[in-house]
Design an enzyme around this catalytic site. Structure first.
Site, short mmCIF file in Angstrom:
data_model
loop_
_atom_site.label_atom_id
_atom_site.label_comp_id
_atom_site.label_asym_id
_atom_site.label_seq_id
_atom_site.Cartn_x
_atom_site.Cartn_y
_atom_site.Cartn_z
N SER A 1 -17.00 5.02 -37.11
CA SER A 1 -18.04 4.49 -38.10
C SER A 1 -17.44 3.91 -39.29
O SER A 1 -16.35 4.13 -39.75
CB SER A 1 -18.97 5.76 -38.36
N TYR B 1 -20.92 14.04 -42.62
CA TYR B 1 -20.54 12.73 -41.56
C TYR B 1 -19.89 12.22 -41.75
O TYR B 1 -18.78 11.65 -40.75
CB TYR B 1 -22.25 12.07 -41.53
#
Length: 247
Positions: free
Chosen positions: A143, A157
């Site tokens: 990501s 995250y």
């Protein structure tokens, strides 16, 4: 460029929706044999039927990536039924955003189990086959949050996605003579990922962020680009996000 995707056996985790679904469809259209794993078998069955209807080759096996024996069974299923495995795409992931001060430790555990350990289990399942055949391609979904910490609320995250990037880079150093390793690092891409945020305030922020999202097919094309390169070309990292995305 010659289509180096035709007849490749490609295993995809988290394949029931979003990036996994779009990638399965796109690679099957390009002639790959796709073996799909996820927990929701109804969606997997529907996807396999859609791929078959367009003349593609697809199969599925229910897979929870937090269980290493199920990930191993998925890869074994591909090898036993198709004679080999050329690519594994470790795509499964969740993104429950919340301030770390909320101490949502169950969500932390889930992110670690799926986003990090799920990737490692995929690597562990496929790597022995790749080493034996002296070829293969491991594609890990990271990501942009693994490059810069997503804030506010994305500390854990981002930590999991920084880990995916580090694991991928280290793996490339260890096995790169024969095996290709690619990290795909998407920004705002339309998928179910945003739905895993349950913290109310953070959910508002996440949904606002995803208003700029581009289709999952954008990532599917990037993955295909990495796969279709000649064997002596390793696309190590692709960052892909909407043109308007600042983060």
């Amino acid at each position: 460029m010659e289509n180096n995707i035709i007849n490749k056996v490609i295993v995809i985790t988290g394949a029931s929706s979003g990036l996994g679904e779009a990638t399965a469809m796109h690679l099957a259209e390009r002639g790959a044999k796709v073996i799909l794993g996820a927990r929701r078998t109804d969606l997997l069955e529907n996807l396999v039927n859609n791929i078959s209807a367009m003349g593609g080759i697809a199969d599925f096996r229910q897979t929870d990536v937090t269980k290493k024996e199920e990930v191993q069974a998925l890869v074994d299923f591909a090898v036993n039924n198709y004679g080999k495995i050329d690519v594994i795409i470790n795509n499964a992931g969740i993104m429950p955003i919340a301030p770390i001060s909320e101490l949502r430790t169950d969500e932390w555990d889930s992110m670690i189990d799926i986003n990090i350990k799920g990737v490692l289990y995929g690597i562990a399942a496929a790597l022995p086959f790749f080493q034996k055949q002296k070829s293969g391609h491991i594609i890990n979904l990271g990501s942009v949050a693994g490059i810069k910490v997503f804030s506010p609320g994305g500390t854990v995250y981002s930590g999991t996605k920084f880990a995916v990037r580090a694991i991928s880079d280290g793996l490339r150093h260890e096995v790169g003579a024969d095996i290709r390793v690619t990290t795909i690092e998407p920004g705002a891409i339309e998928s179910e990922l945003k739905n895993s945020t349950k913290h109310e305030t953070s959910s508002v922020i996440v949904n606002e962020f995803y208003k700029q999202a581009i289709p999952a097919s954008s990532v599917a094309r990037a993955i295909a680009y990495a796969i279709e390169q000649p064997a002596d070309v390793d696309i190590n990292e692709i960052v892909i996000r909407p043109t308007v995305q600042e983060f």
